[in-house]
Design a protein around this motif. Structure first.
Motif, PDB file in Angstrom:
ATOM      1  N   ASP A  61     -18.875 -23.321  26.636  1.00 15.43           N
ATOM      2  CA  ASP A  61     -20.153 -22.818  26.748  1.00 15.43           C
ATOM      3  C   ASP A  61     -21.095 -23.732  25.412  1.00 15.43           C
ATOM      4  O   ASP A  61     -21.916 -22.853  25.231  1.00 15.43           O
ATOM      5  CB  ASP A  61     -20.077 -21.185  26.144  1.00 15.43           C
ATOM      6  CG  ASP A  61     -18.971 -20.624  25.412  1.00 15.43           C
ATOM      7  OD1 ASP A  61     -18.601 -21.144  24.679  1.00 15.43           O
ATOM      8  OD2 ASP A  61     -19.170 -19.566  25.027  1.00 15.43           O
ATOM      9  N   ARG A  93     -11.070   2.150  24.944  1.00 10.90           N
ATOM     10  CA  ARG A  93     -12.165   2.878  25.763  1.00 10.90           C
ATOM     11  C   ARG A  93     -11.643   2.484  27.302  1.00 10.90           C
ATOM     12  O   ARG A  93     -10.332   1.380  27.384  1.00 10.90           O
ATOM     13  CB  ARG A  93     -13.490   2.254  25.751  1.00 10.90           C
ATOM     14  CG  ARG A  93     -14.204   2.963  24.743  1.00 10.90           C
ATOM     15  CD  ARG A  93     -15.609   2.595  24.837  1.00 10.90           C
ATOM     16  NE  ARG A  93     -16.360   0.705  24.395  1.00 10.90           N
ATOM     17  CZ  ARG A  93     -16.274   0.179  25.385  1.00 10.90           C
ATOM     18  NH1 ARG A  93     -17.314   0.836  26.841  1.00 10.90           N
ATOM     19  NH2 ARG A  93     -16.899  -1.075  25.410  1.00 10.90           N
ATOM     20  N   ARG A 141     -15.764  -4.324  26.905  1.00  8.53           N
ATOM     21  CA  ARG A 141     -16.745  -5.168  25.990  1.00  8.53           C
ATOM     22  C   ARG A 141     -17.354  -6.162  27.150  1.00  8.53           C
ATOM     23  O   ARG A 141     -18.036  -7.018  26.915  1.00  8.53           O
ATOM     24  CB  ARG A 141     -16.970  -4.861  24.508  1.00  8.53           C
ATOM     25  CG  ARG A 141     -17.908  -5.386  23.695  1.00  8.53           C
ATOM     26  CD  ARG A 141     -17.917  -4.865  22.627  1.00  8.53           C
ATOM     27  NE  ARG A 141     -18.262  -3.682  22.184  1.00  8.53           N
ATOM     28  CZ  ARG A 141     -19.391  -2.785  22.060  1.00  8.53           C
ATOM     29  NH1 ARG A 141     -20.506  -3.418  22.177  1.00  8.53           N
ATOM     30  NH2 ARG A 141     -18.964  -1.664  21.924  1.00  8.53           N
ATOM     31  N   ILE A 183     -10.563  -6.699  16.773  1.00  9.41           N
ATOM     32  CA  ILE A 183     -11.544  -5.714  17.163  1.00  9.41           C
ATOM     33  C   ILE A 183     -12.491  -6.273  16.169  1.00  9.41           C
ATOM     34  O   ILE A 183     -13.750  -5.044  15.434  1.00  9.41           O
ATOM     35  CB  ILE A 183     -10.555  -4.158  16.621  1.00  9.41           C
ATOM     36  CG1 ILE A 183     -10.994  -4.288  15.269  1.00  9.41           C
ATOM     37  CG2 ILE A 183      -9.227  -4.267  17.305  1.00  9.41           C
ATOM     38  CD1 ILE A 183      -9.995  -3.009  14.073  1.00  9.41           C
TER      39      ILE A 183
HETATM   40  P1  NAP Z   1     -16.795  -7.463  19.723  1.00 12.84           P
HETATM   41  O1  NAP Z   1     -17.783  -7.974  20.397  1.00 12.84           O
HETATM   42  O2  NAP Z   1     -17.277  -6.574  18.610  1.00 12.84           O
HETATM   43  O3  NAP Z   1     -15.818  -6.695  19.778  1.00 12.84           O
HETATM   44  C1  NAP Z   1     -15.055  -5.819  19.125  1.00 12.84           C
HETATM   45  C2  NAP Z   1     -13.935  -4.663  20.517  1.00 12.84           C
HETATM   46  O4  NAP Z   1     -12.951  -4.300  19.621  1.00 12.84           O
HETATM   47  C3  NAP Z   1     -14.666  -3.793  21.621  1.00 12.84           C
HETATM   48  O5  NAP Z   1     -13.828  -3.905  22.403  1.00 12.84           O
HETATM   49  C4  NAP Z   1     -14.354  -2.043  20.168  1.00 12.84           C
HETATM   50  O6  NAP Z   1     -14.254  -1.964  21.358  1.00 12.84           O
HETATM   51  C5  NAP Z   1     -12.819  -2.182  19.554  1.00 12.84           C
HETATM   52  N1  NAP Z   1     -12.854  -2.575  18.474  1.00 12.84           N
HETATM   53  C6  NAP Z   1     -13.202  -1.893  17.420  1.00 12.84           C
HETATM   54  N2  NAP Z   1     -12.951  -1.750  16.411  1.00 12.84           N
HETATM   55  C7  NAP Z   1     -11.509  -1.368  16.619  1.00 12.84           C
HETATM   56  C8  NAP Z   1     -10.982  -0.549  16.502  1.00 12.84           C
HETATM   57  N3  NAP Z   1     -11.196   0.629  15.019  1.00 12.84           N
HETATM   58  N4  NAP Z   1      -9.511  -0.068  17.087  1.00 12.84           N
HETATM   59  C9  NAP Z   1      -9.744  -0.414  19.003  1.00 12.84           C
HETATM   60  N5  NAP Z   1     -10.227  -1.244  18.677  1.00 12.84           N
HETATM   61  C10 NAP Z   1     -11.513  -1.376  18.386  1.00 12.84           C
HETATM   62  O7  NAP Z   1     -15.836  -8.309  18.570  1.00 12.84           O
HETATM   63  P2  NAP Z   1     -15.787  -9.787  18.871  1.00 12.84           P
HETATM   64  O8  NAP Z   1     -15.104  -9.618  20.453  1.00 12.84           O
HETATM   65  O9  NAP Z   1     -14.432 -10.193  17.425  1.00 12.84           O
HETATM   66  O10 NAP Z   1     -16.618 -11.060  19.673  1.00 12.84           O
HETATM   67  C11 NAP Z   1     -17.262 -10.955  17.688  1.00 12.84           C
HETATM   68  C12 NAP Z   1     -18.502 -11.966  18.054  1.00 12.84           C
HETATM   69  O11 NAP Z   1     -18.130 -13.160  18.593  1.00 12.84           O
HETATM   70  C13 NAP Z   1     -19.190 -11.140  19.321  1.00 12.84           C
HETATM   71  O12 NAP Z   1     -20.301 -11.563  19.044  1.00 12.84           O
HETATM   72  C14 NAP Z   1     -18.732 -12.052  20.211  1.00 12.84           C
HETATM   73  O13 NAP Z   1     -19.722 -12.045  21.347  1.00 12.84           O
HETATM   74  C15 NAP Z   1     -18.360 -13.264  20.088  1.00 12.84           C
HETATM   75  N6  NAP Z   1     -17.155 -14.157  20.798  1.00 12.84           N
HETATM   76  C16 NAP Z   1     -17.376 -15.346  21.650  1.00 12.84           C
HETATM   77  C17 NAP Z   1     -17.151 -16.010  22.326  1.00 12.84           C
HETATM   78  C18 NAP Z   1     -17.237 -16.834  23.486  1.00 12.84           C
HETATM   79  O14 NAP Z   1     -17.930 -16.949  23.905  1.00 12.84           O
HETATM   80  N7  NAP Z   1     -16.550 -17.154  24.336  1.00 12.84           N
HETATM   81  C19 NAP Z   1     -15.474 -15.266  21.729  1.00 12.84           C
HETATM   82  C20 NAP Z   1     -14.866 -15.086  21.106  1.00 12.84           C
HETATM   83  C21 NAP Z   1     -16.341 -13.652  19.644  1.00 12.84           C
HETATM   84  P3  NAP Z   1     -15.723  -0.841  21.918  1.00 12.84           P
HETATM   85  O15 NAP Z   1     -15.664  -1.996  23.279  1.00 12.84           O
HETATM   86  O16 NAP Z   1     -14.923   0.289  22.487  1.00 12.84           O
HETATM   87  O17 NAP Z   1     -16.623  -1.038  20.968  1.00 12.84           O
END
Ligand code: NAP
Length: 309
Positions: A51, A177, A181, A238
């Motif tokens: 992307d 859940r 997300r 997470i």
């Molecule tokens: P994130 O979007 O904050 O998602 C974290 C996930 O972990 C959520 O599903 C959350 O559940 C779950 N979670 C959080 N705390 C938890 C806990 N204590 N126990 C169990 N589950 C838990 O984090 P991320 O996936 O690392 O991404 C971080 C950022 O980078 C985001 O803005 C993302 O869009 C971006 N990113 C983008 C790409 C891409 O575009 N290709 C790739 C990687 C990352 P809930 O859903 O219930 O809150």
């Protein structure tokens, strides 16, 4: 320990830092970027980026290398060191203390990103490096033909889960859940992948094993039921916590600890800018980091020009 003079010091070498480095050095400002690991930040550990405009598919490490070489071609210096503290010295200078040297700067750009969030459950620390991991590209190949569990439901968990199907005989994504997300396009890819299974409404309570991970204790948050799942690895995705506590002066932050900036990317401390994942914003993508960094570097350049007038 040497003391070195620069005009712009950039802390952190992800896409944001590298872009700020490109613009700072292209503006003929003596610019250094300090990064404790390899330049590239999170993309250096991403198998494929799909992307980033202009590249339909490119490996994260190749994109990182291209960004680094591009910035260096304009004169950016890249130093491998860990920054411990940044503080103001008078009204128009900053001191950036690294483990090796001390850097003086007229402007500082923080592109320090974030660190992985931990589950904070029994066994997590004990089995880190023995089956518990936070980096699929680094450790995935150690778990060929094993059952690999991924914790999380965001972009990182689902994308890395898909990547891990290259190695595991099965990848089980455990989400707290019943809805992911992650972006829809990433979700659909995972739902179509025959090697991926999901366990919904469930949290991991404990990592069990001997010399390596053997099983996980799970709890269904809706029924309260506990169970044990045999698995050889647990990858935790997470979310992450911003690395936003590097300045001696307290910067304005949002409730998640992300640094708040104005629209010139300036933090609450004049002359200090922030870009990329450490900055408070709605979306965290490479393109955001790169955009923020462009603004930050151009604004820092203007700020230095004003100091000189
Ligand atoms: P994130 O979007 O904050 O998602 C974290 C996930 O972990 C959520 O599903 C959350 O559940 C779950 N979670 C959080 N705390 C938890 C806990 N204590 N126990 C169990 N589950 C838990 O984090 P991320 O996936 O690392 O991404 C971080 C950022 O980078 C985001 O803005 C993302 O869009 C971006 N990113 C983008 C790409 C891409 O575009 N290709 C790739 C990687 C990352 P809930 O859903 O219930 O809150």
């Amino acid at each position: 320990m040497a003391e070195k003079e620069y005009e712009i010091v950039i802390v952190g070498g992800g896409p944001g830092g590298l872009t700020a480095g490109l613009y700072g050095s292209r503006a003929n400002r003596k610019t250094v970027l300090i990064e404790k690991y390899m330049p590239g930040g999170q993309i250096a550990n991403t198998e494929e980026v799909e992307d980033y405009p202009g590249f339909e598919k490119i490996s994260g490490s190749e994109l990182a290398m291209k960004m680094t070489d591009h910035a260096k071609s304009f004169g950016l210096e890249v130093v491998s060191d860990e920054v411990k503290e940044v503080y103001a010295e008078g009204d128009d200078r900053f001191v950036v203390c690294a483990s090796g040297d001390v850097y003086k700067a007229k402007a500082v750009i923080l592109s320090t990103g974030g660190s992985p969030t931990f589950l904070n459950i029994p066994g997590e620390v004990e089995f880190t490096g023995k089956g518990v991991s936070y980096c699929a590209i680094c450790d995935g190949a150690f778990f060929r033909d094993e059952v690999i569990v991924v914790a999380g439901g965001g972009d990182a968990a689902v994308e890395e889960g898909i990547f891990l199907t290259k190695f595991g005989k099965k990848v089980i994504i455990i989400h707290r859940r019943d809805q992911l997300r992650a972006q829809k396009i990433i979700q659909e890819r995972a739902f179509k992948n025959k090697k991926i299974e999901f366990i919904w409404d469930t949290v991991i309570e404990k990592v069990n094993g001997d010399d390596k991970v053997r099983s996980l204790t799970l709890k269904n948050v809706k029924t309260g039921e506990s169970s044990e799942l045999e698995a050889g690895a647990l990858f935790v995705f997470i979310g992450f916590v911003p690395n936003s506590n590097i300045t001696r002066e307290e910067l304005k932050k949002d409730e998640g600890g992300y640094i708040i900036t104005d629209n010139a990317m300036q933090t609450s401390l004049k002359g200090v800018y922030a870009c990329g994942d450490v900055r408070s914003q709605l979306v965290r993508q490479i393109t955001n980091a790169v955009g923020d960094a462009t603004t930050a570097a151009v604004a820092a350049e203007k700020y230095i020009e004003e100091l000189e007038d």
